[in-house]
Design an enzyme around this catalytic site. Sequence first.
Site, short mmCIF file in Angstrom:
data_model
loop_
_atom_site.label_atom_id
_atom_site.label_comp_id
_atom_site.label_asym_id
_atom_site.label_seq_id
_atom_site.Cartn_x
_atom_site.Cartn_y
_atom_site.Cartn_z
N LYS A 159 0.83 -1.21 0.00
CA LYS A 159 0.00 0.00 0.00
C LYS A 159 0.87 1.26 0.00
CE LYS A 159 -2.13 -1.33 3.75
NZ LYS A 159 -1.54 -2.66 3.94
N ARG A 185 -10.21 -0.06 9.61
CA ARG A 185 -9.63 -1.37 9.88
C ARG A 185 -10.67 -2.38 10.35
NH1 ARG A 185 -3.75 -1.56 10.84
NH2 ARG A 185 -3.03 0.54 10.47
N ARG A 190 11.33 -5.27 4.82
CA ARG A 190 11.01 -3.84 4.65
C ARG A 190 11.95 -2.96 5.46
NH1 ARG A 190 5.01 -2.19 5.21
NH2 ARG A 190 5.10 -3.60 7.00
N ARG A 228 10.99 -1.63 11.23
CA ARG A 228 9.92 -1.58 12.24
C ARG A 228 9.97 -2.79 13.18
NH1 ARG A 228 4.35 -0.42 9.10
NH2 ARG A 228 3.68 -1.75 10.82
N ARG A 286 -0.31 -9.92 12.71
CA ARG A 286 -0.98 -8.80 12.02
C ARG A 286 -1.78 -9.29 10.82
NH1 ARG A 286 4.07 -5.87 10.87
NH2 ARG A 286 2.95 -4.38 9.58
P1 ADP Z 1 2.07 -1.91 3.19
O1 ADP Z 1 2.08 -0.41 3.19
O2 ADP Z 1 0.89 -2.49 2.47
O3 ADP Z 1 2.26 -2.55 4.54
P2 ADP Z 1 4.68 -1.64 1.84
O4 ADP Z 1 4.41 -0.75 0.68
O5 ADP Z 1 5.39 -1.04 3.00
O6 ADP Z 1 3.33 -2.40 2.30
O7 ADP Z 1 5.51 -2.90 1.27
C1 ADP Z 1 6.00 -3.92 2.14
C2 ADP Z 1 7.39 -4.38 1.68
O8 ADP Z 1 7.26 -5.07 0.45
C3 ADP Z 1 8.36 -3.24 1.42
O9 ADP Z 1 9.65 -3.63 1.82
C4 ADP Z 1 8.30 -3.03 -0.08
O10 ADP Z 1 9.54 -2.53 -0.58
C5 ADP Z 1 8.03 -4.43 -0.59
N1 ADP Z 1 7.19 -4.44 -1.78
C6 ADP Z 1 6.17 -3.61 -2.06
N2 ADP Z 1 5.62 -3.93 -3.26
C7 ADP Z 1 6.31 -5.01 -3.73
C8 ADP Z 1 6.23 -5.84 -4.91
N3 ADP Z 1 5.31 -5.60 -5.86
N4 ADP Z 1 7.11 -6.86 -5.04
C9 ADP Z 1 8.03 -7.10 -4.09
N5 ADP Z 1 8.17 -6.37 -2.95
C10 ADP Z 1 7.32 -5.33 -2.77
#
Ligand code: ADP
Length: 212
Positions: free
Chosen positions: A16, A91, A130, A158, A169
Site C-alpha cells: 500500500k 480497519r 522492509r 519496524r 498482524r
Molecule cells: P504496506 O504499506 O501495504 O504494509 P509496503 O508498501 O510497506 O506495504 O511494502 C511492504 C514491503 O514489500 C516493502 O519492503 C516493499 O519494498 C516491498 N514491496 C512492495 N511492493 C512489492 C512488490 N510488488 N514486489 C516485491 N516487494 C514489494
Amino acid sequence: MRLMRMILVGPPGAGKGTQAARLVETYKIPHISSGDMLRAAVKEGTNLGKEADTFMKAGKLVPDDVVIGMILERVAKPDCANGFMLDGFPRTRPQAEALDTAMTKANVKLDAVVLIEVPDQLLEERACGRRSDPETGLIYHLKYNPPPPEIAERLVHRKDDTVEAVTTRVQKYHSETEPIVPYYQNKGILERVDGVGDPDEITKRITAVLKS
Ligand code: ADP
C-alpha cells in the site's frame, strides 16, 4: 484532473505504501496514512490532536469518532482539492460504517476502494525485508527494492516487522479488516488488484481499474 477520493486496502506488506508513493504523483493527491495523520495532529496540537494524545499516552486506542473527525478535517484541506488516498483506516467493518456516515454528512463521496491482494505466504517475506528511510519517507526492501548503500545506516526496521508479529498482524487483518471488503463491494466501489508482481506493473493495474 478528475476527482479521485480513494481508500487503499490490503494486508500488512501488500504494498500500500509503495503504491501510494507512486499514485501521489499520478493523481496529484496526498497519501493520508492514518498513523502519520494522528501523529501530525498531536504535534500540531489541534483540538482533536489533544484528545487523541490523552488516549495514546494511556496506551489506549484512539476512539473511532476522533480518528474520523481528523480524517474529515484532513480531507477538507486545500491539498485534497483533487482528492486523497486514505491508507490505514478503516480497519474494521464498524469503522467503515461510521466513516461512511460521517462522509455522507460532510458531503464527501468516495470514488473507489482499491484492494491490493497478496497471498499470505508472500507477506511475511515482504514485511520482514522492509526498511524505510525516515528522511525521505521512501520504502525499500532488502531483496526486492534494495536501498542505496550510502543510506543504509539511517534506515528503519519496524519492530513489528518480524515473522511472529507479521503473522499476528496478517491474522488480525483476516479476522477484523477483511469484512470491509464485502461492505465496499456491496456499495459498488471496490476494485480488486493483483498485488503480486513488479511494483511498476501493479501501479499500471491500479491506474487501469481506476480509469474504468
Ligand atoms: P504496506 O504499506 O501495504 O504494509 P509496503 O508498501 O510497506 O506495504 O511494502 C511492504 C514491503 O514489500 C516493502 O519492503 C516493499 O519494498 C516491498 N514491496 C512492495 N511492493 C512489492 C512488490 N510488488 N514486489 C516485491 N516487494 C514489494
